[in-house]
Design a protein around this motif. Structure first.
Motif: not given
Length: 125
Positions: A76-78, A100-104, A112-119
């Motif tokens: 991932l390049l932000g 860990a708690h990050d997934a795509i 679909l980007v999923m990060t912990g603590g966020h929708a």
């Protein structure tokens, strides 16, 4: 550094709870199907367009990210120059990546980007 590890750990809990909600091991009927009725077979659609090596995605929050598909992992390049690599999860497949708690999850032109603590946040290329 330890704070970053804790933040990553807190990102995985929502993902795990979502994944646990998707699996049913009890053998109970699917909602909306009458007991004793024949349930339709589950079909798996194959991805019609392969993921490009590098693609830029526009996200629902107005942000952008560039994903380099390395096959066994994603880089991932932000827009701020931050780079992160996520391995295939589980290993050997080409649509789900996480650490860990990050997934795509990649599906055609969508991510679909999923990060912990966020929708979960949808992104399109």
């Amino acid at each position: 550094m330890a704070l970053r590890r804790i933040n990553r750990a807190t990102l995985a809990l929502p993902l795990l709870s979502v994944l646990a909600a998707c699996a049913s091991t009890s053998g109970e009927p699917v909602l909306g199907v009458a007991p004793g009725a024949v349930q339709p077979p589950v079909t798996v659609q194959e991805q019609t367009t392969p993921q490009p090596r590098t693609a830029t995605y526009n996200c629902a929050d107005g942000g952008m990210m560039t994903i380099q598909n390395l096959g066994t992992s994603l880089r991932l390049l932000g827009p701020d120059g931050v780079t992160e690599e996520l391995p295939a999860s589980p290993a050997g497949q080409t649509s789900r990546y996480g650490l860990a708690h990050d997934a795509i999850v990649l599906d055609g032109n969508e991510a679909l980007v999923m990060t912990g603590g966020h929708a979960p946040m949808p992104c399109t290329r």
